[in-house]
Design an enzyme around this catalytic site. Structure first.
Site, PDB file in Angstrom:
ATOM      1  N   LYS A 100       0.805  -1.224   0.000  1.00  0.00           N
ATOM      2  CA  LYS A 100       0.000   0.000   0.000  1.00  0.00           C
ATOM      3  C   LYS A 100       0.840   1.277   0.000  1.00  0.00           C
ATOM      4  O   LYS A 100       0.401   2.312  -0.476  1.00  0.00           O
ATOM      5  CB  LYS A 100      -0.954  -0.008   1.191  1.00  0.00           C
ATOM      6  N   GLU A 122      -9.798   6.857   3.622  1.00  0.00           N
ATOM      7  CA  GLU A 122     -10.652   5.915   4.337  1.00  0.00           C
ATOM      8  C   GLU A 122      -9.804   4.691   4.635  1.00  0.00           C
ATOM      9  O   GLU A 122      -8.848   4.408   3.923  1.00  0.00           O
ATOM     10  CB  GLU A 122     -11.856   5.526   3.486  1.00  0.00           C
ATOM     11  N   SER A 388       1.589  -9.928  -0.757  1.00  0.00           N
ATOM     12  CA  SER A 388       1.239  -8.504  -0.638  1.00  0.00           C
ATOM     13  C   SER A 388       1.605  -7.875   0.698  1.00  0.00           C
ATOM     14  O   SER A 388       1.828  -6.671   0.769  1.00  0.00           O
ATOM     15  CB  SER A 388      -0.258  -8.324  -0.910  1.00  0.00           C
TER      16      SER A 388
HETATM   17  C1  LIG Z   1      -5.160  -3.994   1.750  1.00  0.00           C
HETATM   18  C2  LIG Z   1      -4.447  -5.266   1.489  1.00  0.00           C
HETATM   19  C3  LIG Z   1      -4.876  -6.162   0.475  1.00  0.00           C
HETATM   20  C4  LIG Z   1      -6.112  -5.948  -0.338  1.00  0.00           C
HETATM   21  O1  LIG Z   1      -6.121  -4.817  -1.118  1.00  0.00           O
HETATM   22  P1  LIG Z   1      -5.908  -4.876  -2.694  1.00  0.00           P
HETATM   23  O2  LIG Z   1      -6.237  -3.497  -3.119  1.00  0.00           O
HETATM   24  O3  LIG Z   1      -6.846  -5.909  -3.228  1.00  0.00           O
HETATM   25  O4  LIG Z   1      -4.489  -5.244  -2.924  1.00  0.00           O
HETATM   26  C5  LIG Z   1      -4.125  -7.301   0.236  1.00  0.00           C
HETATM   27  N1  LIG Z   1      -3.028  -7.582   0.979  1.00  0.00           N
HETATM   28  C6  LIG Z   1      -2.601  -6.756   1.963  1.00  0.00           C
HETATM   29  C7  LIG Z   1      -1.398  -7.139   2.734  1.00  0.00           C
HETATM   30  C8  LIG Z   1      -3.296  -5.582   2.251  1.00  0.00           C
HETATM   31  O5  LIG Z   1      -2.864  -4.776   3.236  1.00  0.00           O
END
Ligand SMILES: *Cc1c(COP(=O)(O)O)cnc(C)c1O
Length: 409
Positions: A100, A122, A388
């Site tokens: 992010k 948000e 992610s």
């Molecule tokens: C917020 C988040 C997601 C989901 O958000 P996407 O916009 O679908 O990527 C996935 N993995 C992590 C670690 C997150 O913090």
């Protein structure tokens, strides 16, 4: 409500048409009072993003502050387990623990060039709020984060982080007091402060140009993947790229530079919660119908009469009743394959990765790992999974789940 856009020509996988449509999805469905802000952004975002000075500052911060490039790691034991070749893109190693920060850096720099002094956002689980508050601290900007009252209860460490970073966290007390209500509050704020405020949206959702802008900021993920895979294997194209999808920003970033390489099979993994047909799920492509949510037309989980259905996932980051329009198009066109993993399957996959590779993944990322069981790999196949985020934030959930996870191996 006015619709400033119409779906005429279809756009490409990578880019929407000038009205913000990917195939049948996208656009900008916004209250008239937001028209000016969104138009300003639409008119200027590409020009600003690709200015030399902007790119220099953005790339420098990605490198020196976020810690990019993130490694592409060959997961040897996991690969043996599935009799194939699996690489992990280590977005978990970014500053603040997930992908992010890429988007937060990009949007805050862009806001500054638009002359905005005040940032609003948000947040659901708090990860996007923390990333935004982090970059605002770095740049000395005022930061207001809207968060559902219920989510503030559930995610206290992230509330504390945002406050320590100097952000004001405002509870959303209407409706179910979760992400959707926080989004409504942020939109209301933006309407009331049209001149000095930028709204940093945290995924590839919202009215055009947000989905395209966020996808471009996150596309650094696949840009690096290609270079790194070429170095490691002599071929920049894997057979599969897999990523979890909440709104879809890490998946958009991981897919982006492979979208036009049709030999690369893209695999998006949604949260099935307690099971797709359990009534407690967030598997939007399986359950959703076309509808408008948070400013764009996409697939949305809704009742017969169009009321948004409350989603469920064990992972707060995937607990969203919609999906970005880019992904709705990838689904409808068949360019990406959409799978889902349940809460339990994600937990098992998280424990498995921890044991096999010594990496505790975010619960969101664990959904992508869980879908490995549904794949039919050849031993020569190469798969990249976008990891992610890291699992520190999910430890209390993992500790509660420990007894249900089988021992041994
Ligand atoms: C917020 C988040 C997601 C989901 O958000 P996407 O916009 O679908 O990527 C996935 N993995 C992590 C670690 C997150 O913090």
């Amino acid at each position: 409500m006015i619709n400033i856009t119409t779906p005429n020509n279809k756009g490409s996988y990578k880019q929407p048409n000038i009205f913000g449509y990917y195939g049948n999805f996208g656009g900008a469905y916004i209250p008239e009072m937001l028209h000016r802000n969104v138009e300003e952004l639409r008119n200027k975002y590409l020009q600003i993003m690709y200015e030399e000075g902007f790119q220099k500052e953005f790339q420098n911060l990605l490198h020196d502050y976020a810690g990019r490039p993130t490694p592409l790691f060959f997961a040897e034991r996991l690969s043996k387990q599935f009799n194939t070749n699996i690489y992990l893109k280590r977005e978990d190693l970014n500053h603040t623990g997930a992908h992010k920060i890429n988007n937060a850096i990009g949007q805050v720099l862009l806001a500054m060039r638009l002359g905005k002094k005040r940032i609003i956002a948000e947040t659901g689980a708090g990860q996007h709020g923390v990333a935004t508050a982090t970059v605002c601290a770095l740049k000395g900007l005022e930061c207001i984060v809207y968060m559902g009252e219920v989510d503030m209860e559930r995610q206290q460490p992230n509330v504390a982080r945002m406050q320590m970073l100097g952000a004001t966290v405002i509870p959303a007390t209407s409706g179910s007091k979760t992400l959707k209500d926080a989004t409504n509050e942020a939109i209301r704020d933006w309407i009331n402060n049209p001149n000095d405020t930028h709204y940093v949206i945290g995924s590839v959702v919202g009215p055009h140009p947000y989905p395209d802008m966020v996808a471009r900021f996150q596309s650094v993920i696949s840009e690096e993947m290609k270079k790194q895979l070429l170095e490691k294997t002599g071929n920049e194209l894997p057979n599969y790229v897999m990523a979890c999808v909440g709104g879809g920003s890490n998946a958009a970033g991981a897919f982006y530079h492979f979208l036009d390489n049709l030999s690369v099979q893209l695999v998006a993994v949604e949260a099935a919660g307690c099971g797709i047909n359990s009534g407690m799920s967030a598997a939007t492509t399986q359950l959703g119908k076309p509808g408008v949510l948070h400013g764009s037309k996409s697939l949305v989980m809704q009742t017969e009469d169009g009321q948004v259905v409350e989603p469920h996932s064990i992972s707060a980051g995937l607990d969203y009743p919609g999906i970005g329009p880019l992904h709705a198009h990838l689904y409808q066109s068949g360019r990406a394959k959409f799978l889902s993993a349940t809460d339990t399957e994600a937990l098992e996959a998280a424990f498995n990765l921890t044991k096999m590779e010594g990496i505790i993944p975010a619960l969101e990322s664990a959904h992508a790992l869980a879908a490995l069981h549904q794949m039919k790999f050849k031993s020569t196949d190469v798969t990249i999974i976008c990891l992610s985020g890291r699992g520190d934030k999910d430890l209390s959930t993992y500790m509660k789940a420990m007894p249900i996870i089988p021992k041994g191996e």
